[in-house]
Enzyme design. Structure first.
Site, PDB file in Angstrom:
ATOM      1  CB  SER A 151      -0.878   0.022   1.251  1.00 35.43           C
ATOM      2  OG  SER A 151      -1.566   1.259   1.350  1.00 35.43           O
ATOM      3  CE1 TYR A 164      -4.511  -2.206   4.993  1.00 39.56           C
ATOM      4  CE2 TYR A 164      -3.639   0.000   4.671  1.00 39.56           C
ATOM      5  CZ  TYR A 164      -4.161  -1.165   4.148  1.00 39.56           C
ATOM      6  OH  TYR A 164      -4.310  -1.301   2.794  1.00 39.56           O
TER       7      TYR A 164
HETATM    8  N1  LIG Z   1      -8.697  -0.113  -1.409  1.00 38.60           N
HETATM    9  C1  LIG Z   1      -7.605   0.626  -1.277  1.00 38.60           C
HETATM   10  O1  LIG Z   1      -7.640   1.857  -1.393  1.00 38.60           O
HETATM   11  C2  LIG Z   1      -6.268  -0.031  -1.024  1.00 38.60           C
HETATM   12  C3  LIG Z   1      -5.141   0.802  -0.966  1.00 38.60           C
HETATM   13  C4  LIG Z   1      -3.910   0.226  -0.731  1.00 38.60           C
HETATM   14  C5  LIG Z   1      -3.792  -1.146  -0.563  1.00 38.60           C
HETATM   15  N2  LIG Z   1      -4.904  -1.925  -0.619  1.00 38.60           N
HETATM   16  C6  LIG Z   1      -4.708  -3.368  -0.424  1.00 38.60           C
HETATM   17  O2  LIG Z   1      -5.375  -4.090  -1.443  1.00 38.60           O
HETATM   18  C7  LIG Z   1      -5.857  -5.329  -0.913  1.00 38.60           C
HETATM   19  C8  LIG Z   1      -7.352  -5.448  -1.158  1.00 38.60           C
HETATM   20  O3  LIG Z   1      -8.014  -4.337  -0.584  1.00 38.60           O
HETATM   21  P1  LIG Z   1      -9.570  -4.075  -0.862  1.00 38.60           P
HETATM   22  O4  LIG Z   1      -9.781  -2.611  -0.690  1.00 38.60           O
HETATM   23  O5  LIG Z   1      -9.962  -4.735  -2.106  1.00 38.60           O
HETATM   24  O6  LIG Z   1     -10.208  -4.815   0.416  1.00 38.60           O
HETATM   25  P2  LIG Z   1     -11.685  -5.425   0.607  1.00 38.60           P
HETATM   26  O7  LIG Z   1     -11.972  -5.318   2.067  1.00 38.60           O
HETATM   27  O8  LIG Z   1     -12.638  -4.799  -0.358  1.00 38.60           O
HETATM   28  O9  LIG Z   1     -11.498  -6.959   0.227  1.00 38.60           O
HETATM   29  C9  LIG Z   1     -10.690  -7.776   1.028  1.00 38.60           C
HETATM   30  C10 LIG Z   1     -11.131  -9.213   0.870  1.00 38.60           C
HETATM   31  O10 LIG Z   1     -10.308 -10.008   1.718  1.00 38.60           O
HETATM   32  C11 LIG Z   1     -11.146 -10.925   2.427  1.00 38.60           C
HETATM   33  N3  LIG Z   1     -10.526 -11.306   3.700  1.00 38.60           N
HETATM   34  C12 LIG Z   1     -10.471 -10.590   4.841  1.00 38.60           C
HETATM   35  N4  LIG Z   1      -9.866 -11.306   5.801  1.00 38.60           N
HETATM   36  C13 LIG Z   1      -9.513 -12.488   5.256  1.00 38.60           C
HETATM   37  C14 LIG Z   1      -8.862 -13.645   5.753  1.00 38.60           C
HETATM   38  N5  LIG Z   1      -8.448 -13.722   7.032  1.00 38.60           N
HETATM   39  N6  LIG Z   1      -8.657 -14.680   4.905  1.00 38.60           N
HETATM   40  C15 LIG Z   1      -9.084 -14.617   3.609  1.00 38.60           C
HETATM   41  N7  LIG Z   1      -9.718 -13.554   3.082  1.00 38.60           N
HETATM   42  C16 LIG Z   1      -9.926 -12.498   3.911  1.00 38.60           C
HETATM   43  C17 LIG Z   1     -12.455 -10.190   2.621  1.00 38.60           C
HETATM   44  O11 LIG Z   1     -13.523 -11.090   2.874  1.00 38.60           O
HETATM   45  C18 LIG Z   1     -12.590  -9.444   1.297  1.00 38.60           C
HETATM   46  O12 LIG Z   1     -13.248 -10.224   0.324  1.00 38.60           O
HETATM   47  C19 LIG Z   1      -5.475  -5.332   0.573  1.00 38.60           C
HETATM   48  O13 LIG Z   1      -4.239  -5.999   0.731  1.00 38.60           O
HETATM   49  C20 LIG Z   1      -5.310  -3.873   0.882  1.00 38.60           C
HETATM   50  O14 LIG Z   1      -4.445  -3.646   1.973  1.00 38.60           O
HETATM   51  C21 LIG Z   1      -6.144  -1.410  -0.833  1.00 38.60           C
END
Ligand SMILES: NC(=O)c1ccc[n+]([C@@H]2O[C@H](COP(=O)([O-])OP(=O)(O)OC[C@H]3O[C@@H](n4cnc5c(N)ncnc54)[C@H](O)[C@@H]3O)[C@@H](O)[C@H]2O)c1
Length: 258
Positions: A151, A164
């Site tokens: 991230s 986080y």
């Molecule tokens: N959305 C953003 O702006 C953003 C920015 C930087 C990094 N990220 C990274 O991208 C990735 C996805 O983020 P997102 O926004 O799509 O998140 P999200 O919350 O929309 O989706 C995350 C998914 O992971 C699943 N999950 C949660 N805990 C779990 C576990 N213990 N085992 C298996 N699955 C599990 C959830 O059920 C969900 O389907 C993450 O690693 C996040 O840190 C996101």
């Protein structure tokens, strides 16, 4: 037109929602056979489960209910993938949670849970993937590829997201370590660090004031979409990116360049 991931076997974690869902759908569209792993099949943003969408479009995928913070479940996931598809070409450690808390308001339980899912889950995913990949024959010079979701918050700070951010800094570090330690085994390992991507993920990311701040802070005139990250994951998972390893690909509309 030829598809970039034809015949590739991929495991993606956190595929039910957001970025993981977009990665899984795009991998299937590009010809990959995909193992989907999540604790639920329900998309946070609503809509049909990811597996149904892939199968309806004629893709090849299966779903395993997996908590990435449990070694035996990650072990079962990789075992089921290899049993079904014969090998593992790309491991994408995407599942993560946030607590939305700063240092003083983070409880011990919140800290432990963010570390368990985000860091221990990534450690298990990387370890089990490397175990598999080191024992398989190279394809296009590579035995296997790992893509870890970092991230921009693993690089610069975000108010109210201490556990986080620490976990995401760890994601970028473990990526570099694996890239160096296993290059001799022809394993490619990179991270992708998204900026503000609009997903259904609950927490501070949904706060209208923070969303507006992110929009103003981002040079590109829109916020990110899950598809922006999926496109980067296709590139890093394909044979177009073989000499790129240990890299952290920032996909943030220019946020960090400012
Ligand atoms: N959305 C953003 O702006 C953003 C920015 C930087 C990094 N990220 C990274 O991208 C990735 C996805 O983020 P997102 O926004 O799509 O998140 P999200 O919350 O929309 O989706 C995350 C998914 O992971 C699943 N999950 C949660 N805990 C779990 C576990 N213990 N085992 C298996 N699955 C599990 C959830 O059920 C969900 O389907 C993450 O690693 C996040 O840190 C996101």
């Amino acid at each position: 037109m030829s598809r970039l991931l034809e015949g590739t076997v991929a495991v993606v974690t956190g595929t039910s929602s957001g970025i993981g869902r977009a990665i899984a759908l795009t991998y299937a569209q590009e010809g990959a056979r995909v193992a989907l792993a999540d604790v639920t099949t329900e998309p946070l943003e609503g809509g049909e489960p990811t597996l149904d969408l892939i199968l309806e479009a004629g893709g090849d995928a299966f779903f395993e209910k997996v908590d990435v913070g449990q070694w035996d479940q990650v072990d079962r996931l990789i075992g089921a993938t290899v049993k079904r598809y014969g090998r593992l070409d790309v491991m994408i450690n995407n599942a993560a949670i946030s607590s939305g808390t700063g240092l003083l308001d983070t409880t011990d339980a919140q800290w432990q849970e963010v570390m368990r899912v985000n860091l221990t889950g990534m450690f298990y995913g990387c370890k089990r993937a490397v175990q598999q990949m080191t024992g398989q024959e190279p394809r296009d010079e590579v035995r296997g590829r790992i893509i870890n979701l970092g991230s921009q918050q693993g690089i610069v700070t975000c108010p109210g997201e201490t556990p986080y951010g620490v976990s995401k800094a760890g994601a970028i570090y473990i990526t570099r370590q694996i890239a160096c330690d296993y290059a001799k085994d022809l394993i490619v390992c990179n991270s992708i660090s998204p900026g503000k991507i609009q997903t259904g993920r609950p927490g501070v990311g949904q706060d209208p004031a923070l969303v507006e701040n992110a929009r103003r802070r981002t040079p590109w005139p829109r916020l990110g979409r899950p598809q922006d990250i999926a496109n980067a994951a296709v590139f890093l998972g394909s044979n177009r990116a073989t000499y790129i390893t240990g890299a952290n690909l920032v996909v943030d509309g220019g946020w960090l360049a400012r």
